[in-house]
Design an enzyme around this catalytic site. Structure first.
Site, mmCIF file in Angstrom:
data_model
loop_
_atom_site.group_PDB
_atom_site.id
_atom_site.type_symbol
_atom_site.label_atom_id
_atom_site.label_comp_id
_atom_site.label_asym_id
_atom_site.label_seq_id
_atom_site.Cartn_x
_atom_site.Cartn_y
_atom_site.Cartn_z
ATOM 1 N N GLY A 243 0.835 -1.200 0.000
ATOM 2 C CA GLY A 243 0.000 0.000 0.000
ATOM 3 C C GLY A 243 0.867 1.246 0.000
ATOM 4 O O GLY A 243 2.032 1.194 -0.409
ATOM 5 N N GLU A 265 5.714 -3.390 0.864
ATOM 6 C CA GLU A 265 5.743 -3.091 -0.578
ATOM 7 C C GLU A 265 4.990 -1.783 -0.756
ATOM 8 O O GLU A 265 3.760 -1.767 -0.884
ATOM 9 C CB GLU A 265 5.024 -4.196 -1.368
ATOM 10 C CG GLU A 265 5.656 -5.563 -1.260
ATOM 11 C CD GLU A 265 6.893 -5.723 -2.124
ATOM 12 O OE1 GLU A 265 7.204 -4.816 -2.914
ATOM 13 O OE2 GLU A 265 7.551 -6.763 -1.989
#
Ligand code: UN1
Length: 511
Positions: A243, A265
């Site tokens: 996100g 990530e």
């Protein structure tokens, strides 16, 4: 396929439970809030999803812990067999699930199908990996001693995924976690719960039919209360979060507080360098796909292009003409002829418009696009902006929309410094036919990103390589290569098969 038939083909209805409790059971909770995922092309609610209660969450954790006790000692190749069945089931449902991704997320059908293909690919990868959870054998400094390391399952893995890859990111994590002996619990984006429910149904039915325990659980949160409990839950040794950098920072800090592991990530701000030797037949389509694909909503989306000054005008003209072609193919993402779908939400449209306004304020030129399209849904025109500096705040920031900043450069070292000169470090590319430039880009003094490519674009990574990035992208790696190690705990074993007890480092301790 009509919307209704897509839902029906995947076992979804107008009213769905968003909680998979294990044992083939979906929660009956009706009082924990309702999610209403919206079709981004029309603004209509697609179907309702009942969110999970705290009691549901506790049941999931208990059952996941019980499943882990069975799964951790199940031979890894047998665990691979379970994932092989998931891959087969996904193959059978690829068309319907790909269509649902297009319907609920808004990416075009080919990309929706491509995302399901990534799930299938990672399943195949995981099957092979299940026989290759290798550890080293080391030479002990002590006679009559043997040393080796083994990788043991970690336990429960929490997966928090984003709307832009609503199913593939779950598969990258949960399939690798499963062959590692872990049980995963998934909280999908509240904007895309239907694709999550459908993926769970497909995989869990395949597992149950073959008598495997529950490997995958699902909950949906109508607010942030359960998500916070999830992140803080010491029973979950690893939280894998995809996100924004903003939310990822909070997740990383909270997980670190309890000494858990996080796999992050987060945002990207990916650039392509085009030097004067580049083959533009490759560079132009790569830039267009990278910038406009998924309507600019990939973390690997191309956001910046650095063009050598001698070919700058030519490249800009070619890009503008390609954008005109793409604009004509804007429309319903479920129609196979469409190349550009809508943004996922109204909030994304506002962020796009705000970014365009900021570009103008900073003196940028909107070469094309820059506006919302006058039709229902969240459609915006793909946008190219020139005249800004890499250091401008808007260029430094990841706006999750199809906005491309094109900037000139003179020398390769300058271009590399510009490409690296942002807080994020996910993906990067160079288009060149000069072997020295290509190699320089890939050295320790070259790109600082987790992904660095030559003569291909920044997005569309294959699952075989470890995926992730540096700096504010969070440092996590998922899917291929040795990314599996994040889902296991390493144990070093030293075995003494001699009759003496020599101490390491030559220490004597006589008594
Ligand atoms: C993401 O954008 O969150 O490299 C993941 C790509 C895809 C994955 C992107 N394979 O574009």
């Amino acid at each position: 396929m009509s919307h209704q038939s897509i839902l029906a083909a995947l076992g979804l209805s107008a009213d769905n439970s968003g909680t998979y409790l294990g044992n083939g059971e979906w929660s009956k909770t009706q009082d924990a809030g309702v999610l209403e995922p919206i079709n981004p092309s029309t603004g209509d609610v697609i179907a309702r999803v009942h969110a999970s209660s705290i009691a549901d969450y506790d049941t999931i954790i208990e059952r996941a812990q019980a499943a882990f006790k069975i799964w951790r000692t199940t031979p890894a190749p047998k665990r691979g067999e379970a994932i092989r069945l998931c891959g087969d089931a996904l193959r059978q449902h690829k068309d319907a699930l790909g269509s649902l991704v297009a319907l609920e997320m808004g990416k075009i059908k080919a990309e929706g199908d491509g995302e399901v293909q990534e799930m299938i690919d990672i399943a195949d990868f995981a099957v092979g990996q299940s026989r290759m959870l290798y550890g080293y054998t080391m030479h002990s400094e002590r006679p009559g001693h043997r040393m080796y390391e083994q990788w043991h399952p970690l336990g429960l893995v929490g997966i928090i995924s984003a709307f832009n890859f609503p199913v593939a990111v779950w598969a990258w994590n949960s399939f690798i976690a499963a062959i590692c002996g872990d049980i995963s619990i998934w909280k999908p984006s509240p904007k895309t719960p239907l694709t999550a429910i459908a993926s769970m149904k497909i995989c869990n039915e395949a597992l149950r039919k073959a008598g495997f325990p529950d490997l995958f659980f699902l909950f949906n949160d109508a607010g942030t209360q359960i998500a916070q409990k999830f992140v803080d839950d010491a029973r979950i040794p690893l939280i894998s979060f995809t996100g924004s950098t903003q939310v990822g920072r909070i997740v990383g800090e909270r997980v670190a507080q309890r000494m858990g592991r996080s796999l992050l990530e987060l945002g990207g701000n990916n650039a392509i360098i085009v030097d004067d030797s580049a083959d533009l037949k490759l560079a132009i389509p790569a830039i267009v796909f990278g910038a406009v694909g998924t309507a600019g909503q990939r973390c690997t989306t191309t956001r910046r292009v650095f063009v050598q000054d001698t070919i700058y005008a030519d490249v800009l003209a070619k890009l503008k003409s390609a954008y005109t072609q793409v604009e004509k193919r804007l429309g319903d993402p479920t129609d196979p002829a469409t190349l550009l779908g809508p943004l996922n939400s109204e909030a994304s449209v506002s962020a796009f418009l705000k970014a365009v306004a900021r570009c103008k304020e900073l003196g940028g030129t909107i070469e094309c696009g820059g506006t919302r399209v006058d039709r229902p849904g969240n459609f915006v025109l793909p946008t190219i902006v020139t005249g800004l500096k890499n250091s401008d705040d808007i260029v430094q920031h990841e706006t999750f929309a199809p906005i491309l900043y094109v900037m000139p450069f003179k020398t390769l070292p300058e271009a590399i410094a510009l490409q690296n000169g942002v807080p994020q470090g996910l993906s990067s590319s160079i288009f060149t036919q000069n072997v020295k430039a290509a190699e320089a880009f890939l050295t320790a003094a070259g790109s600082d990103c987790g992904i660095a490519n030559v003569n291909i674009g920044t997005s569309g990574a294959e699952i075989g390589g470890a995926f992730g990035g540096e700096k504010e992208t969070g440092g996590g790696r998922e899917s291929g290569s040795t990314a599996w190690q994040a889902y296991m705990r390493r144990q070093t074993n030293t075995i003494n098969y001699s009759d003496a007890l020599p101490l390491a480092q030559g220490i004597k301790f006589d008594f």
